[in-house]
Motif scaffolding. Structure first.
Motif, PDB file in Angstrom:
ATOM      1  N   SER A 231       0.114   0.184 -13.826  1.00 33.16           N
ATOM      2  CA  SER A 231      -1.085  -0.041 -14.635  1.00 33.16           C
ATOM      3  C   SER A 231      -2.327   0.579 -14.015  1.00 33.16           C
ATOM      4  O   SER A 231      -3.152   1.128 -14.722  1.00 33.16           O
ATOM      5  N   GLY A 232      -2.465   0.534 -12.709  1.00 35.83           N
ATOM      6  CA  GLY A 232      -3.650   1.125 -12.070  1.00 35.83           C
ATOM      7  C   GLY A 232      -3.247   2.227 -11.114  1.00 35.83           C
ATOM      8  O   GLY A 232      -2.128   2.739 -11.166  1.00 35.83           O
ATOM      9  N   LYS A 233      -4.198   2.552 -10.234  1.00 36.64           N
ATOM     10  CA  LYS A 233      -4.012   3.674  -9.314  1.00 36.64           C
ATOM     11  C   LYS A 233      -2.838   3.436  -8.353  1.00 36.64           C
ATOM     12  O   LYS A 233      -1.963   4.280  -8.205  1.00 36.64           O
TER      13      LYS A 233
ATOM     14  N   THR B 253      -3.341   6.355  -1.090  1.00 43.18           N
ATOM     15  CA  THR B 253      -3.802   5.885  -2.412  1.00 43.18           C
ATOM     16  C   THR B 253      -4.533   4.553  -2.293  1.00 43.18           C
ATOM     17  O   THR B 253      -5.597   4.361  -2.878  1.00 43.18           O
ATOM     18  N   GLY B 254      -3.963   3.620  -1.533  1.00 39.81           N
ATOM     19  CA  GLY B 254      -4.653   2.353  -1.335  1.00 39.81           C
ATOM     20  C   GLY B 254      -3.730   1.160  -1.436  1.00 39.81           C
ATOM     21  O   GLY B 254      -2.497   1.308  -1.452  1.00 39.81           O
ATOM     22  N   GLU B 255      -4.351  -0.019  -1.507  1.00 40.74           N
ATOM     23  CA  GLU B 255      -3.611  -1.277  -1.497  1.00 40.74           C
ATOM     24  C   GLU B 255      -3.707  -1.972  -2.849  1.00 40.74           C
ATOM     25  O   GLU B 255      -4.698  -1.822  -3.564  1.00 40.74           O
TER      26      GLU B 255
ATOM     27  N   SER C  76       0.801  -1.218   0.000  1.00 43.30           N
ATOM     28  CA  SER C  76       0.000   0.000   0.000  1.00 43.30           C
ATOM     29  C   SER C  76       0.833   1.268   0.000  1.00 43.30           C
ATOM     30  O   SER C  76       1.893   1.346   0.616  1.00 43.30           O
ATOM     31  N   VAL C  77       0.306   2.240  -0.733  1.00 41.92           N
ATOM     32  CA  VAL C  77       0.817   3.600  -0.678  1.00 41.92           C
ATOM     33  C   VAL C  77      -0.199   4.358   0.169  1.00 41.92           C
ATOM     34  O   VAL C  77      -1.386   4.390  -0.176  1.00 41.92           O
TER      35      VAL C  77
ATOM     36  N   LYS D 277      -9.202  -7.665  -2.264  1.00 43.92           N
ATOM     37  CA  LYS D 277      -9.089  -6.517  -1.375  1.00 43.92           C
ATOM     38  C   LYS D 277      -8.485  -6.934  -0.044  1.00 43.92           C
ATOM     39  O   LYS D 277      -7.648  -6.253   0.500  1.00 43.92           O
TER      40      LYS D 277
ATOM     41  N   ARG E 136      -8.844 -10.198  -8.764  1.00 46.70           N
ATOM     42  CA  ARG E 136      -8.893  -8.973  -7.973  1.00 46.70           C
ATOM     43  C   ARG E 136      -9.184  -9.341  -6.513  1.00 46.70           C
ATOM     44  O   ARG E 136     -10.032 -10.183  -6.241  1.00 46.70           O
TER      45      ARG E 136
END
Lengths: 343, 279
Positions: free
Chosen positions: B79-81, B55-57, B51-52, B244, B242
């Motif tokens: 590639s993503g956020k 920004t998220g995981e 995780s950043v 979480k 995907r």
């Protein structure tokens, strides 16, 4: 513990609620607001709504809030300080006036949040929650708790269950240690059991199918076109998951405010197209039919298989909330009646 | 453990950043807290949530070998956020990591066997963990063959390590690029991974095949291996979906009743055949 039976009058029941409120306890109960009845924190016993069949939303948010902070962080240059979830700040909470299906909805959540890894945040909220449910004397067309192994007077999941018995009296069942603790604080409000059978006071809901049969059927029809047919009108709004007492799927997102922020857990839904979308653009559940199948299979096949609990308490909220009038019980009935050759 | 927050990440220091290929970086991460470093263990095949903060995981494998203690490495493509935010991290920055999650490549069961590693593109990282794990206990295994392919020479990752493997007597390395991806001085193979496997794979007897790559590569490589005599229980791969949470709660990664995060990510081809076509 073994369930203990007592009698409590309507006025003493009001006094019990008032006593909880007066002692400063957090009490959450059904409250009528605009056209909806919702579980809200109350300050006065008079706010409680009792003439409804079912609240619009379940009570799951008391253990699994719609959005909750899992941790907080603060950045200072290249250093980051992470602050843990404040476990000690979770207040003791009394859920007053839930239905047996609301209480029953906690069993699937308990299962998911304790599947091997124990979710201490969920467990802390759960541990702090005492559930005082009221048996159902009325139901509507969407109710199907008896088909899910529950019932209008089912005690599972409640700490105390009150069954209105007419003439200003109620049967009080003390089901768990938490219920017993509450009872012991206010023993004088309770009287000896009347010895009456509570069944006579309950509404009657026909049992249409059973969960073992559903499990076998949905597994047998995994490749059937029925999922496509049933979900053709689904617009993927996710309302069914948001109102469901047993839906636990969630997202984790960061909420940033300058150099600090929070990591949030938010309710999510397997009905959303984005739910399983990979960054590459690939989506394993690319059609609404696959997403509908996942919803049904997860509740009635995967959860029984993996954590030994059915992911539905038959409260019927999904059917009441669906803007496209998809009725889960009706759809399950269709699948129950399907024959092999109609795949 | 029962009373601890399972979503709390370890704070990690970005110790070293290596540019592998266009958009692809490797981070070496050190545990900031000494006690975290001491108690942390993992096995080849496991993954984690990186995780950043703010920004998220994001979910990916641990690309370093458990035999190299004191740090972990991850390789990702922007590639993503979250991978974009990671790309912008510099040496010395603090990021989060929680894990390890998931099952493992059963290296102990593979003792005395030949190992055939087949990887495509950005799927070398999950395999690099197993490769180094095996090479660090080289005497446990017989012949080790690595077949690696990428779209172009430029897209090959771990170029230094490819060189190192090439120079070892106890590793057979075959590197290939897709037709059109070669440079004038390219000395490796030119061709898609499945056909290069057909041409260069060792005999199937007493050999375990570990295959990681994009779905299309996997799809065409498995039948080639079966044709070469590999049985479906000797072919291993690692799935991604995907995720979480990483531990069976968020509801995304299951393929039928099988959870990639808990039952996987490592599966045999035999197990994959039993899964519904939903991954």
């Amino acid at each position: 513990m073994q369930t203990e039976n007592y009698t409590i009058t309507d006025s003493n029941l009001q006094q019990l609620l008032q006593a909880l409120l007066s002692s400063g306890q957090k009490v959450v109960a059904p409250v009528r607001a605009n056209n909806k009845v919702l579980f809200k924190e109350i300050k006065s016993a008079s706010e409680v709504c009792s003439d409804h069949v079912q609240t619009t939303l379940s009570a799951k948010h008391l253990a699994f809030p719609r959005t909750e902070v899992l941790l907080q962080y603060k950045k200072t240059g290249k250093e980051v300080t992470i602050n843990d979830f404040p476990f000690d700040a979770v207040p003791q909470t009394f859920l007053w006036g839930s239905r047996p299906c609301d209480a029953g909805g906690f069993a699937p959540l308990d299962g998911i949040f304790n599947w091997d890894s124990k979710d201490a945040i969920y467990n802390k909220r759960r541990e702090q929650l005492t559930i005082i449910s009221f048996s159902c004397t009325r139901h509507d067309d969407a109710c199907f708790c008896t088909s899910m192994g529950g019932g209008p007077g089912n005690t599972a999941g409640s700490d105390m269950l009150i069954t209105p018995a007419g003439n200003g009296t109620n049967i009080a069942e003390i089901i768990t240690d938490k219920g017993k603790a509450l009872f012991e604080n206010y023993t004088s409000l309770f009287e000896e059991a009347m010895g009456a059978d509570k069944e006579q006071y309950l509404t009657k809901i026909d049992k249409v199918f059973d969960t073992a049969e559903i499990k076998a059927k949905v597994e047998a029809f995994f490749e059937s076109k029925v999922w496509k047919e049933q979900s053709a009108r689904c617009m993927g709004c996710g309302a069914c998951a948001y109102v469901c007492p047993a839906c636990a799927c969630f997202d984790i997102q960061d909420d940033k405010h300058g150099s600090k922020g929070s990591r949030l857990r938010c309710w999510d839904s397997c009905g959303f197209q984005l739910f399983t979308l990979h960054t590459s653009g690939h989506n394993p559940r690319e059609t609404q039919a696959r997403r509908w199948r996942q919803r049904v299979m997860h509740k009635f096949s995967y959860m029984p298989d993996r954590i030994n609990v059915v992911g539905c308490s038959g409260c019927g909220r999904c059917s009441r909330a669906c803007p496209a009038d998809m009725n889960l019980a009706e759809h399950l009935e269709v699948i129950m009646k399907m024959e092999a050759e109609k795949i | 453990m029962c009373n601890s927050n399972i979503y709390m990440p370890y704070p990690m220091r970005v110790e070293k950043v290596t540019n592998e290929a266009p958009g692809v970086k490797t981070f070496r991460l050190n545990f900031i807290n000494a006690e975290d470093a001491q108690q942390f263990t993992f096995k080849a095949g496991q993954f984690g949530e990186y995780s950043v903060f703010g920004t998220g995981e994001s979910t990916f494998c641990i690309a370093s070998s458990p035999t190299r203690e004191g740090y972990i490495e991850c390789t990702f493509r922007q590639s993503g956020k979250v991978t974009s935010a990671l790309t912008n991290c510099e040496e010395g920055d603090t990021i989060g990591f929680r894990g390890p999650y998931g099952n493992i490549f059963p290296l102990d069961e593979w003792k005395g066997k030949n190992l055939l590693f087949i990887a495509g593109g950005i799927a070398l990282p999950p395999m690099r963990c197993v490769i180094w794990n095996a090479l660090d206990r080289r005497s446990d295994f017989k012949d080790v063959t690595i077949i690696y392919g990428a779209r172009s020479v430029n897209d090959l990752v771990y170029k230094h390590e490819l060189e190192e493997w090439k120079n070892r007597d106890d590793v057979k390395l075959v590197v290939t690029v897709d037709p059109g991806g070669e440079t004038p001085d390219w000395k490796g193979e030119v061709g898609f991974v499945p056909s290069v496997v057909e041409k260069t794979a060792p005999v199937a007897a007493n050999t375990i095949a570990i295959v990681c790559g994009p779905p299309v590569m996997i799809k065409y490589t498995f039948p080639v291996l079966e044709k070469l005599g590999f049985t479906d229980d000797t072919i291993y791969t690692t799935l991604e979906n995907r995720m979480k949470c990483g531990f069976g709660k968020c509801g995304r990664c299951n393929v039928g009743k099988v959870y990639v995060c808990k039952d996987g990510p490592v599966f045999t081809y035999k197990q994959l055949k039993e899964l519904p076509d939903e991954y």
